[in-house]
Design a protein around this motif. Structure first.
Motif, short mmCIF file in Angstrom:
data_model
loop_
_atom_site.label_atom_id
_atom_site.label_comp_id
_atom_site.label_asym_id
_atom_site.label_seq_id
_atom_site.Cartn_x
_atom_site.Cartn_y
_atom_site.Cartn_z
N ARG A 38 0.84 -1.20 0.00
CA ARG A 38 0.00 0.00 0.00
C ARG A 38 0.88 1.24 0.00
NH1 ARG A 38 -1.08 2.41 5.09
NH2 ARG A 38 -3.22 2.88 4.45
N GLN A 39 0.33 2.30 -0.58
CA GLN A 39 1.03 3.58 -0.58
C GLN A 39 0.04 4.66 -0.24
OE1 GLN A 39 3.23 4.53 -4.15
NE2 GLN A 39 4.53 5.95 -3.05
N ARG A 45 5.84 3.36 -0.48
CA ARG A 45 5.10 2.10 -0.57
C ARG A 45 5.61 1.15 0.51
NH1 ARG A 45 4.34 -0.30 -6.52
NH2 ARG A 45 3.85 1.90 -6.74
N GLU A 46 4.67 0.44 1.13
CA GLU A 46 5.04 -0.48 2.20
C GLU A 46 4.34 -1.82 2.03
OE1 GLU A 46 3.77 1.17 5.92
OE2 GLU A 46 1.68 1.32 5.31
N GLY A 47 4.97 -2.85 2.53
CA GLY A 47 4.39 -4.18 2.44
C GLY A 47 3.26 -4.36 3.42
N VAL A 48 2.20 -5.01 2.97
CA VAL A 48 1.04 -5.29 3.80
C VAL A 48 0.97 -6.78 4.14
CG1 VAL A 48 -1.48 -5.29 3.86
CG2 VAL A 48 -0.25 -3.35 2.85
N SER A 49 1.11 -7.61 3.12
CA SER A 49 0.99 -9.05 3.35
C SER A 49 1.61 -9.80 2.19
CB SER A 49 -0.48 -9.45 3.50
OG SER A 49 -1.17 -9.27 2.28
N ASP A 62 2.61 -5.97 11.00
CA ASP A 62 2.04 -5.89 12.35
C ASP A 62 0.77 -5.04 12.37
OD1 ASP A 62 5.22 -5.82 14.15
OD2 ASP A 62 4.04 -7.49 13.36
N SER A 63 0.73 -4.02 11.53
CA SER A 63 -0.39 -3.09 11.55
C SER A 63 -1.69 -3.71 11.05
CB SER A 63 -0.07 -1.85 10.71
OG SER A 63 0.19 -2.22 9.37
N VAL A 64 -1.61 -4.85 10.37
CA VAL A 64 -2.83 -5.45 9.81
C VAL A 64 -3.10 -6.84 10.35
CG1 VAL A 64 -2.50 -4.13 7.69
CG2 VAL A 64 -1.74 -6.51 7.77
N SER A 85 -12.14 -4.05 9.51
CA SER A 85 -11.85 -3.03 10.53
C SER A 85 -10.90 -1.97 10.01
CB SER A 85 -11.28 -3.68 11.79
OG SER A 85 -12.16 -4.65 12.32
N LEU A 86 -11.22 -1.41 8.85
CA LEU A 86 -10.36 -0.38 8.28
C LEU A 86 -10.43 0.88 9.13
CD1 LEU A 86 -11.15 -1.03 4.54
CD2 LEU A 86 -8.91 -1.26 5.62
N PRO A 87 -9.29 1.45 9.48
CA PRO A 87 -9.30 2.63 10.34
C PRO A 87 -9.76 3.86 9.58
CG PRO A 87 -7.06 2.11 9.67
CD PRO A 87 -7.92 1.01 9.14
N PRO A 88 -10.21 4.89 10.29
CA PRO A 88 -10.66 6.12 9.62
C PRO A 88 -9.49 6.89 9.03
CG PRO A 88 -10.67 6.41 11.99
CD PRO A 88 -10.37 4.96 11.74
N GLU A 89 -9.80 7.65 7.98
CA GLU A 89 -8.83 8.55 7.36
C GLU A 89 -7.48 7.84 7.13
OE1 GLU A 89 -10.79 12.62 9.20
OE2 GLU A 89 -8.70 12.14 9.60
#
Length: 122
Positions: A38-39, A45-49, A62-64, A85-89
């Motif tokens: 995601r960016q 850009r950072e790795g999510v999974s 860790d964040s997801v 559970s997507l966080p706001p903004e």
């Protein structure tokens, strides 16, 4: 030629869910790990999974952890990312990428999709 196309992005309310899809063509999906990245605006850009082959090999940032889940359907040549559970903004463009190997690290992406935006309303 390796090609990937993401879909499923769109506006979601805080706490909501989305399921992203990554359609693969031009290569044997069952030979490559697929990563999600995601960016966010103004960010790198950072790795999510990452989901390897077989799909028991997975990695999550860790964040997801506990909120996002990978899955893959090699017969349908698709990989999915269920996001809950997507966080706001927290808007970002999500990308899928094919790794050079089948392992679950996704450290060496060799092909990227164009990305799909996930704007999260406030």
């Amino acid at each position: 030629q390796l090609q990937l196309v993401e879909s499923g992005g769109g506006l979601v309310q805080p706490g909501g869910s989305l399921r992203l899809s990554c359609a693969a063509s031009g290569f044997a999906l069952d030979k490559k790990a697929i990563g999600w990245f995601r960016q966010a605006p103004g960010q790198e850009r950072e790795g999510v999974s990452c989901v390897g082959v077989p799909d028991v090999h997975q990695w999550y940032a860790d964040s997801v952890k506990g909120r996002f889940t990978n899955s893959r359907d090699n017969a349908q040549k698709s990989v999915y990312l269920q996001m809950n559970s997507l966080p706001p903004e927290d808007p970002a463009v999500y990308y899928c990428a094919a790794d050079r190997s089948a392992s679950g690290s996704c450290a060496w992406p060799v092909a990227w999709g164009p990305g799909t935006p996930v704007p999260v309303s406030s």
